[in-house]
Design a protein around this motif. Structure first.
Motif, PDB file in Angstrom:
ATOM      1  N   LEU A  20       0.907  -1.395  -0.117  1.00 57.87           N
ATOM      2  CA  LEU A  20       0.022  -0.009   0.001  1.00 57.87           C
ATOM      3  C   LEU A  20       0.997   1.027  -0.056  1.00 57.87           C
ATOM      4  O   LEU A  20       2.077   1.296   0.704  1.00 57.87           O
ATOM      5  CB  LEU A  20      -0.798   0.136   1.272  1.00 57.87           C
ATOM      6  N   PRO A  21       0.316   2.208  -0.814  1.00 52.06           N
ATOM      7  CA  PRO A  21       1.250   3.527  -0.758  1.00 52.06           C
ATOM      8  C   PRO A  21       1.299   3.960   0.791  1.00 52.06           C
ATOM      9  O   PRO A  21       0.224   4.102   1.502  1.00 52.06           O
ATOM     10  CB  PRO A  21       0.620   4.448  -1.714  1.00 52.06           C
ATOM     11  N   ALA A  22       2.430   4.496   0.872  1.00 49.56           N
ATOM     12  CA  ALA A  22       2.495   5.415   2.261  1.00 49.56           C
ATOM     13  C   ALA A  22       1.951   6.856   2.071  1.00 49.56           C
ATOM     14  O   ALA A  22       2.159   7.512   1.129  1.00 49.56           O
ATOM     15  CB  ALA A  22       4.079   5.488   2.724  1.00 49.56           C
ATOM     16  N   VAL A  23       1.422   7.263   2.787  1.00 49.57           N
ATOM     17  CA  VAL A  23       0.813   8.823   2.852  1.00 49.57           C
ATOM     18  C   VAL A  23       1.615   9.457   4.009  1.00 49.57           C
ATOM     19  O   VAL A  23       1.537   9.185   5.136  1.00 49.57           O
ATOM     20  CB  VAL A  23      -0.711   8.765   3.134  1.00 49.57           C
ATOM     21  N   ALA A  24       2.304  10.678   3.254  1.00 46.83           N
ATOM     22  CA  ALA A  24       3.144  11.475   4.227  1.00 46.83           C
ATOM     23  C   ALA A  24       2.527  12.747   4.812  1.00 46.83           C
ATOM     24  O   ALA A  24       3.036  13.274   5.325  1.00 46.83           O
ATOM     25  CB  ALA A  24       4.287  11.908   3.292  1.00 46.83           C
ATOM     26  N   LEU A  25       1.114  12.634   4.470  1.00 50.08           N
ATOM     27  CA  LEU A  25       0.246  13.908   5.009  1.00 50.08           C
ATOM     28  C   LEU A  25       0.324  13.922   6.550  1.00 50.08           C
ATOM     29  O   LEU A  25       0.047  12.944   7.021  1.00 50.08           O
ATOM     30  CB  LEU A  25      -1.114  13.764   4.557  1.00 50.08           C
ATOM     31  N   GLN A  26       0.569  15.090   6.848  1.00 50.21           N
ATOM     32  CA  GLN A  26       0.478  15.408   8.318  1.00 50.21           C
ATOM     33  C   GLN A  26      -0.602  15.767   8.907  1.00 50.21           C
ATOM     34  O   GLN A  26      -1.417  16.444   8.177  1.00 50.21           O
ATOM     35  CB  GLN A  26       1.810  16.402   8.810  1.00 50.21           C
ATOM     36  N   PRO A  27      -0.928  15.309  10.162  1.00 48.40           N
ATOM     37  CA  PRO A  27      -2.281  15.726  10.867  1.00 48.40           C
ATOM     38  C   PRO A  27      -2.446  17.255  10.822  1.00 48.40           C
ATOM     39  O   PRO A  27      -3.515  17.732  10.554  1.00 48.40           O
ATOM     40  CB  PRO A  27      -2.286  15.218  12.137  1.00 48.40           C
ATOM     41  N   ASP A  28      -1.509  18.115  10.715  1.00 46.91           N
ATOM     42  CA  ASP A  28      -1.624  19.699  10.885  1.00 46.91           C
ATOM     43  C   ASP A  28      -1.916  20.007   9.547  1.00 46.91           C
ATOM     44  O   ASP A  28      -2.523  21.061   9.385  1.00 46.91           O
ATOM     45  CB  ASP A  28      -0.365  20.194  11.576  1.00 46.91           C
ATOM     46  N   GLU A  29      -1.638  19.309   8.576  1.00 45.76           N
ATOM     47  CA  GLU A  29      -2.025  19.654   7.216  1.00 45.76           C
ATOM     48  C   GLU A  29      -3.428  19.465   6.563  1.00 45.76           C
ATOM     49  O   GLU A  29      -3.953  20.017   5.812  1.00 45.76           O
ATOM     50  CB  GLU A  29      -1.100  18.943   6.033  1.00 45.76           C
ATOM     51  N   VAL A  30      -4.194  18.711   7.394  1.00 45.46           N
ATOM     52  CA  VAL A  30      -5.451  18.113   7.113  1.00 45.46           C
ATOM     53  C   VAL A  30      -6.559  19.470   7.461  1.00 45.46           C
ATOM     54  O   VAL A  30      -6.781  19.836   8.229  1.00 45.46           O
ATOM     55  CB  VAL A  30      -6.011  17.165   7.957  1.00 45.46           C
ATOM     56  N   LEU A  31      -7.209  19.682   6.167  1.00 46.54           N
ATOM     57  CA  LEU A  31      -8.348  20.859   6.290  1.00 46.54           C
ATOM     58  C   LEU A  31      -9.466  20.492   7.137  1.00 46.54           C
ATOM     59  O   LEU A  31      -9.944  19.146   6.927  1.00 46.54           O
ATOM     60  CB  LEU A  31      -8.835  21.258   4.903  1.00 46.54           C
ATOM     61  N   ALA A  32     -10.055  21.137   7.758  1.00 42.90           N
ATOM     62  CA  ALA A  32     -11.387  21.005   8.430  1.00 42.90           C
ATOM     63  C   ALA A  32     -12.146  20.705   7.585  1.00 42.90           C
ATOM     64  O   ALA A  32     -13.255  19.815   7.762  1.00 42.90           O
ATOM     65  CB  ALA A  32     -11.736  22.056   9.342  1.00 42.90           C
TER      66      ALA A  32
END
Length: 156
Positions: A20-32
């Protein structure tokens, strides 16, 4: 052995998880806003990490990829359309930033290179086979042909 304890199902689960691809998205980047976040994910899945070059910016943990993810989200929050965000990123980094660059004169080599590599390989195989062929056997001299005829006539 550990494999015996895990069993085939455990090993298969590990193989599937590792693929599975690794997702490097950080929690502080996620939009509400879930809609904006979905749009941001869709856009960033099509943008190449300029450091890794074989991953999207969503999959890369390079600092530049993070900056591009934040830029995409910032532009979406300011009201830009998906196309406007892509165009903005392309205007800064060129068509190379797109994982699927458009076919233009500038990108023709990107699209043609797989075909050129295949053709070069086929030519190399054909040339390699032609040069490896053994030379044909030499013709028999008249004396050798007479001996052969004599031997064949004796057997009859």
């Amino acid at each position: 052995m550990r494999c015996r304890r895990w069993g085939i199902a455990g090993v298969m689960l590990l193989a599937v998880t590792a693929s599975l691809p690794a997702v490097a998205l950080q929690p502080d980047e996620v939009l509400a806003d879930r809609q904006l976040e979905a749009r941001a994910r869709d856009i960033s899945a099509g943008l190449r990490c300029l450091v890794c070059q074989n991953q999207s910016i969503d999959d890369s943990d390079a600092p530049l990829a993070r900056d591009l993810r934040l830029l995409v989200r910032e532009r979406l929050q300011s009201g830009d359309s998906d196309r406007a965000v892509r165009d903005f990123v392309v205007s800064r980094y060129g068509d190379f930033v797109l994982l699927k660059p458009p076919f233009k004169l500038d990108t023709a080599i990107l699209w043609a290179s797989p075909l050129l590599v295949l053709l070069a390989g086929a030519v190399a195989i054909v040339i390699g086979r032609r040069t490896r062929r053994p030379p044909p056997p030499p013709d028999l001299s008249p004396a050798e042909q007479a001996k052969l005829d004599a031997i064949l006539n004796e057997e009859r």
